[in-house]
Design a protein around this motif. Structure first.
Motif, PDB file in Angstrom:
ATOM      1  N   GLU A  68     -20.174 -60.073 -23.138  1.00 47.50           N
ATOM      2  CA  GLU A  68     -20.498 -58.930 -23.987  1.00 47.50           C
ATOM      3  C   GLU A  68     -19.222 -58.236 -24.457  1.00 47.50           C
ATOM      4  O   GLU A  68     -19.105 -57.825 -25.614  1.00 47.50           O
ATOM      5  CB  GLU A  68     -21.374 -57.955 -23.203  1.00 47.50           C
ATOM      6  CG  GLU A  68     -21.884 -56.766 -24.000  1.00 47.50           C
ATOM      7  CD  GLU A  68     -22.750 -55.842 -23.158  1.00 47.50           C
ATOM      8  OE1 GLU A  68     -22.614 -54.609 -23.317  1.00 47.50           O
ATOM      9  OE2 GLU A  68     -23.549 -56.358 -22.347  1.00 47.50           O
ATOM     10  N   ALA A 113     -21.839 -62.276 -17.601  1.00 44.69           N
ATOM     11  CA  ALA A 113     -22.571 -61.828 -18.791  1.00 44.69           C
ATOM     12  C   ALA A 113     -21.932 -60.583 -19.396  1.00 44.69           C
ATOM     13  O   ALA A 113     -21.862 -60.443 -20.624  1.00 44.69           O
ATOM     14  CB  ALA A 113     -24.023 -61.559 -18.424  1.00 44.69           C
ATOM     15  N   HIS A 114     -21.462 -59.681 -18.544  1.00 50.41           N
ATOM     16  CA  HIS A 114     -20.798 -58.473 -19.048  1.00 50.41           C
ATOM     17  C   HIS A 114     -19.464 -58.824 -19.718  1.00 50.41           C
ATOM     18  O   HIS A 114     -19.070 -58.186 -20.696  1.00 50.41           O
ATOM     19  CB  HIS A 114     -20.562 -57.486 -17.907  1.00 50.41           C
ATOM     20  CG  HIS A 114     -21.824 -56.931 -17.318  1.00 50.41           C
ATOM     21  ND1 HIS A 114     -22.169 -57.102 -16.005  1.00 50.41           N
ATOM     22  CD2 HIS A 114     -22.846 -56.230 -17.893  1.00 50.41           C
ATOM     23  CE1 HIS A 114     -23.330 -56.512 -15.778  1.00 50.41           C
ATOM     24  NE2 HIS A 114     -23.762 -55.984 -16.905  1.00 50.41           N
ATOM     25  N   ALA A 149     -19.760 -69.156 -17.020  1.00 56.57           N
ATOM     26  CA  ALA A 149     -20.262 -68.758 -18.340  1.00 56.57           C
ATOM     27  C   ALA A 149     -19.128 -68.376 -19.275  1.00 56.57           C
ATOM     28  O   ALA A 149     -19.180 -68.656 -20.487  1.00 56.57           O
ATOM     29  CB  ALA A 149     -21.240 -67.596 -18.191  1.00 56.57           C
TER      30      ALA A 149
END
Length: 212
Positions: A68, A64-65, A136
């Motif tokens: 981002e 997720a980072h 992801a």
């Protein structure tokens, strides 16, 4: 909180002495283009972790980072990606400017993730915890590729390998008076010798049965 290797690298003090500058130039010149780019990408990511609010630690970074971070890079992109409502949507060469946003091209992001994935493991990270290899991230890159392909009218297809063509052994045959029209010389043993120098060393004997 323990500092990550990447943050420590970015926070390391720079020695501005001429000797230090010369050594850095020598080190950078000895690196390949790929290695130099990988080092710059690694430092950029480290700076991003440092400036993140709250600051991020590499060991706690997840897929997720990374997503981002990739979205953050879009503000520096130079590739026009048309919106669905844009009249140039799907047009590979728009005839006029439009207000659609500029983003990072899929190819640039894909190469960037590959370099950072390698840099992560080279700096002590474990392959099984590599956030750049997270599912992801792979799905995001695939989505960016498909979206940009539709918006820009560009198809991303894998290039098929061309099969090597068989080279002909006999080329540019010259015929003279002793040769027939096919560029061959008939021999006493019922075969033919390819035109060249009659009886010359290295000539190729081909049985007549091959042509029957």
């Amino acid at each position: 909180m323990s500092s990550s290797p990447i943050v420590s690298q970015c926070n390391s003090s720079n020695n501005n002495s001429p000797t230090s500058e010369n050594s850095q130039k020598t080190a950078s010149s000895s690196l390949s283009r790929y290695e130099s780019q990988k080092r710059r990408d690694w430092n950029t990511f480290g700076q991003y972790l440092k400036n993140h609010k709250p600051p991020l630690v590499l060991s706690r970074c997840s897929g997720a980072h990374i997503l981002e971070f990739l979205r953050y890079l879009d503000q520096f992109g130079k590739t026009k990606v048309h919106n669905n409502s844009c009249p140039f949507f799907g047009h590979p060469h728009p005839p006029a400017p439009c207000p659609c946003p500029l983003k990072q091209a899929w190819g640039s992001l894909d190469a960037l993730v590959g370099r950072l994935r390698a840099a992560f493991e080279e700096n002590g990270g474990r392959p099984e915890t590599n956030p750049f290899g997270a599912r992801a991230v792979r799905l995001y890159l695939r989505e960016v590729r498909d979206t940009q392909a539709k918006a820009r009218g560009i198809a991303y297809e894998k290039k098929k390998r061309k099969k090597p063509q068989k080279q002909t052994v006999l080329e540019d045959l010259e015929c003279d008076d002793d040769h027939d029209d096919d560029g061959v010389v008939k021999t006493n043993n019922g075969g033919m010798m390819m035109a060249g120098s009659s009886g010359a060393r290295g000539s190729m004997i081909i049985p007549l049965s091959v042509f029957n």
